[in-house]
Design a protein around this motif. Structure first.
Motif, PDB file in Angstrom:
ATOM      1  N   ASN A  22       0.894  -1.171  -0.129  1.00  0.00           N
ATOM      2  CA  ASN A  22      -0.052   0.060   0.079  1.00  0.00           C
ATOM      3  C   ASN A  22       0.760   1.136   0.126  1.00  0.00           C
ATOM      4  OD1 ASN A  22      -2.948   1.079   0.426  1.00  0.00           O
ATOM      5  ND2 ASN A  22      -1.674   2.122   1.914  1.00  0.00           N
ATOM      6  N   TYR A  23       1.906   1.010   0.165  1.00  0.00           N
ATOM      7  CA  TYR A  23       3.099   2.282   0.656  1.00  0.00           C
ATOM      8  C   TYR A  23       3.779   2.663  -0.976  1.00  0.00           C
ATOM      9  CZ  TYR A  23       1.556   1.912   5.264  1.00  0.00           C
ATOM     10  OH  TYR A  23       0.914   2.095   6.394  1.00  0.00           O
ATOM     11  N   ASP A  24       3.607   3.886  -1.249  1.00  0.00           N
ATOM     12  CA  ASP A  24       4.367   4.193  -2.694  1.00  0.00           C
ATOM     13  C   ASP A  24       6.091   4.469  -2.281  1.00  0.00           C
ATOM     14  OD1 ASP A  24       1.489   5.784  -2.933  1.00  0.00           O
ATOM     15  OD2 ASP A  24       1.967   3.858  -3.771  1.00  0.00           O
ATOM     16  N   TYR A  25       6.445   5.184  -1.035  1.00  0.00           N
ATOM     17  CA  TYR A  25       7.829   5.474  -1.226  1.00  0.00           C
ATOM     18  C   TYR A  25       8.349   4.764   0.103  1.00  0.00           C
ATOM     19  CZ  TYR A  25       5.582   9.036  -3.990  1.00  0.00           C
ATOM     20  OH  TYR A  25       4.987   9.862  -4.735  1.00  0.00           O
ATOM     21  N   TRP A  26       9.818   4.684  -0.265  1.00  0.00           N
ATOM     22  CA  TRP A  26      10.431   3.810   0.690  1.00  0.00           C
ATOM     23  C   TRP A  26      11.699   4.444   1.270  1.00  0.00           C
ATOM     24  CZ3 TRP A  26       8.617  -0.856   3.535  1.00  0.00           C
ATOM     25  CH2 TRP A  26       7.256  -1.106   3.280  1.00  0.00           C
ATOM     26  N   GLY A  27      12.030   4.449   2.263  1.00  0.00           N
ATOM     27  CA  GLY A  27      13.586   4.596   2.784  1.00  0.00           C
ATOM     28  C   GLY A  27      14.343   3.435   2.703  1.00  0.00           C
ATOM     29  N   GLN A  28      15.618   3.896   2.900  1.00  0.00           N
ATOM     30  CA  GLN A  28      16.698   2.618   2.492  1.00  0.00           C
ATOM     31  C   GLN A  28      16.897   1.578   3.600  1.00  0.00           C
ATOM     32  OE1 GLN A  28      17.399   5.135   3.823  1.00  0.00           O
ATOM     33  NE2 GLN A  28      19.074   5.284   5.334  1.00  0.00           N
ATOM     34  N   GLY A  29      16.362   1.781   4.846  1.00  0.00           N
ATOM     35  CA  GLY A  29      16.128   0.870   5.725  1.00  0.00           C
ATOM     36  C   GLY A  29      17.458   1.013   6.831  1.00  0.00           C
ATOM     37  N   THR A  30      17.382   0.908   8.332  1.00  0.00           N
ATOM     38  CA  THR A  30      18.256   0.902   9.222  1.00  0.00           C
ATOM     39  C   THR A  30      18.378  -0.243   9.956  1.00  0.00           C
ATOM     40  OG1 THR A  30      19.168   2.678  10.904  1.00  0.00           O
ATOM     41  CG2 THR A  30      16.804   2.159  10.452  1.00  0.00           C
ATOM     42  N   GLN A  31      19.666  -0.850  10.283  1.00  0.00           N
ATOM     43  CA  GLN A  31      19.714  -1.870  10.920  1.00  0.00           C
ATOM     44  C   GLN A  31      19.638  -1.793  12.584  1.00  0.00           C
ATOM     45  OE1 GLN A  31      20.713  -5.298   9.598  1.00  0.00           O
ATOM     46  NE2 GLN A  31      19.919  -5.887  11.784  1.00  0.00           N
ATOM     47  N   VAL A  32      18.916  -2.756  13.027  1.00  0.00           N
ATOM     48  CA  VAL A  32      18.649  -2.552  14.316  1.00  0.00           C
ATOM     49  C   VAL A  32      19.199  -4.090  14.997  1.00  0.00           C
ATOM     50  CG1 VAL A  32      17.057  -2.653  16.370  1.00  0.00           C
ATOM     51  CG2 VAL A  32      16.825  -1.173  14.633  1.00  0.00           C
ATOM     52  N   THR A  33      19.929  -4.226  15.859  1.00  0.00           N
ATOM     53  CA  THR A  33      20.668  -5.335  16.510  1.00  0.00           C
ATOM     54  C   THR A  33      20.347  -5.350  18.029  1.00  0.00           C
ATOM     55  OG1 THR A  33      22.567  -5.359  14.551  1.00  0.00           O
ATOM     56  CG2 THR A  33      22.640  -6.863  16.666  1.00  0.00           C
ATOM     57  N   VAL A  34      19.839  -6.433  18.315  1.00  0.00           N
ATOM     58  CA  VAL A  34      19.276  -6.555  19.708  1.00  0.00           C
ATOM     59  C   VAL A  34      20.498  -7.879  20.477  1.00  0.00           C
ATOM     60  CG1 VAL A  34      17.890  -6.595  21.642  1.00  0.00           C
ATOM     61  CG2 VAL A  34      17.233  -5.612  19.467  1.00  0.00           C
ATOM     62  N   SER A  35      21.188  -7.545  21.188  1.00  0.00           N
ATOM     63  CA  SER A  35      22.234  -8.585  21.583  1.00  0.00           C
ATOM     64  C   SER A  35      23.147  -8.068  22.692  1.00  0.00           C
ATOM     65  CB  SER A  35      23.408  -8.972  20.468  1.00  0.00           C
ATOM     66  OG  SER A  35      24.169  -9.812  20.774  1.00  0.00           O
ATOM     67  N   SER A  36      23.239  -9.197  23.531  1.00  0.00           N
ATOM     68  CA  SER A  36      24.036  -8.883  24.939  1.00  0.00           C
ATOM     69  C   SER A  36      25.579  -9.148  24.633  1.00  0.00           C
ATOM     70  CB  SER A  36      23.540  -9.818  25.911  1.00  0.00           C
ATOM     71  OG  SER A  36      23.638 -11.125  25.663  1.00  0.00           O
TER      72      SER A  36
END
Length: 121
Positions: A107-121
């Motif tokens: 449904n979305y026409d425009y997209w950003g490039q993405g950003t990485q989220v890492t969850v780790s100890s």
């Protein structure tokens, strides 16, 4: 409209992170903006969305109560505050803009490039 997502990084379980989605090149304030995420080997999934007025917000059940989406139309920026992060939240996060709300990425026409989220100890 061009979107740029940023703010990702490495955080420990239980920690917080704030993502931003900045819009350039158009009147983004009239769009519904959504956040999606995609983990390796998984499909892109809806996280949260906010209508252009900011009066209506939507969340995936998996993040409800932990994530908060907000927007500042004067700054052409949408934010995603993420609290209580778990390893299950690790993914590339994308922001997207469309003319109306939907949990469907198509449904979305425009997209950003993405950003990485890492969850780790």
């Amino acid at each position: 409209v061009q979107l740029q997502a940023y703010g990702g990084g490495l955080v420990q379980p239980g920690g917080s992170l704030s993502l931003s989605c900045a819009a350039f090149g158009g009147p983004s304030s009239r769009y519904t903006v959504g956040w999606f995420r995609q983990a390796p080997g998984k499909e892109r999934e809806f996280v949260a969305a906010i209508r252009w007025t900011g009066s209506s917000t939507y969340y995936a059940n998996s993040v409800k109560g932990r994530f908060t989406i907000s927007r500042d139309n004067a700054k052409n920026t949408v934010y995603l505050q993420m609290n209580g992060l778990t390893p299950g939240d690790a993914a590339v996060y994308y922001c997207a803009a469309g003319s109306s709300y939907s949990y469907r990425a198509t449904n979305y026409d425009y997209w950003g490039q993405g950003t990485q989220v890492t969850v780790s100890s």
